[in-house]
Enzyme design. Sequence first.
Site, PDB file in Angstrom:
ATOM      1  CE  LYS A  55     -20.365  -6.596   2.275  1.00 30.84           C
ATOM      2  NZ  LYS A  55     -20.730  -7.272   3.209  1.00 30.84           N
ATOM      3  CD  GLN A  99     -20.499 -10.485   4.332  1.00 31.77           C
ATOM      4  OE1 GLN A  99     -20.044 -10.650   4.211  1.00 31.77           O
ATOM      5  NE2 GLN A  99     -21.650 -10.504   4.700  1.00 31.77           N
ATOM      6  CG  ASP A 122     -19.876  -4.544   8.921  1.00 33.65           C
ATOM      7  OD1 ASP A 122     -20.235  -3.925   7.714  1.00 33.65           O
ATOM      8  OD2 ASP A 122     -19.691  -5.554   8.447  1.00 33.65           O
TER       9      ASP A 122
END
Length: 283
Positions: A55, A99, A122
């Site tokens: 990422k 994460q 997200d």
Amino acid sequence: MTECKILDGKKVASEARERIAVIVKEIKESGKVPPGLAVVLVGDNPASKVYVGQKEKACKEVGFESFLHRLPEETTQQELLELVAKLNEDPKVHGILVQLPLPKHLNETEVIEAIRPEKDVDGFHPMNLGKLVAGLPCTVPCTPKGIMYLLEYYGIEIEGKNAVVVGRSNIVGKPVAHLLLQKNATVTICHSRTKNLEAITQEADILVVAAGKPHFITQHMVKKGAVVVDVGINRLESGLVGDVDFDGVRMKASWITPVPGGVGPMTIAMLLQNTLEMYERTL
Ligand code: NAD
């Protein structure tokens, strides 16, 4: 044998990234602050480290500012919430990604809810998931968004089709089922307690599999001519494999995503897309 075509996530993602890079270049040339993504990694989960590395690299390649916060395994809930609060207030940060999974002692739900919905890149915040279900504009989780992008790119017809989603997680199964529903598919969600799974998958015109079980979907479970999207990422000694037995299923499917090179690259491209969209909403 049906001729089976590849839904080439690697190619489509790369095109999406190039398009984003051009936009970021123009933003920078106009003297504005570029889009910024903060990524928070707690602990040493090896898969998470790989994802975070990918990422960060992707962010830099398109010209975003990337703010990586690596926290030790023993980080407390309070410390993590304080960092999220700081990132919520930082004008250079347009998207925040924590994460997952977090180490067991931390409360994931509380952390996700602490991210401001307008920075929830997200799309996991209940506000965004709720809006998704209601069909309202929102930040769509990256993997489901990438799947829909891929289907649209290749002109796969969705309206009126039988779509079967195997898996009901909040990050893949449930949101992708709602997105397919929004496109007027007739959607069935299957999960670990589903009885006679293969009778359901055999009816699928579009089959999306996110179960986390290597080679789980075999040829006899798939309808001839089906479009098969394999979300699974399973690390075996032989390498990375999906949830679909690719070699067998491609004998029957009309379209299929490979693993690697299918949904995975789309997820990262959509993370960049979400960050850009969040940035644009602040202008
Ligand atoms: P999860 O573990 O949260 O959920 C798995 C789902 O599969 C559950 O809803 C469960 O009910 C269902 N399931 C398990 N066994 C089943 C069975 N026998 N029959 C039917 N359903 C069954 O998983 P997740 O987070 O949604 O991820 C699923 C897979 O997708 C994993 O391999 C994960 O690594 C991968 N993934 C890939 C990407 C990507 O970018 N390609 C992104 C997210 C997740």
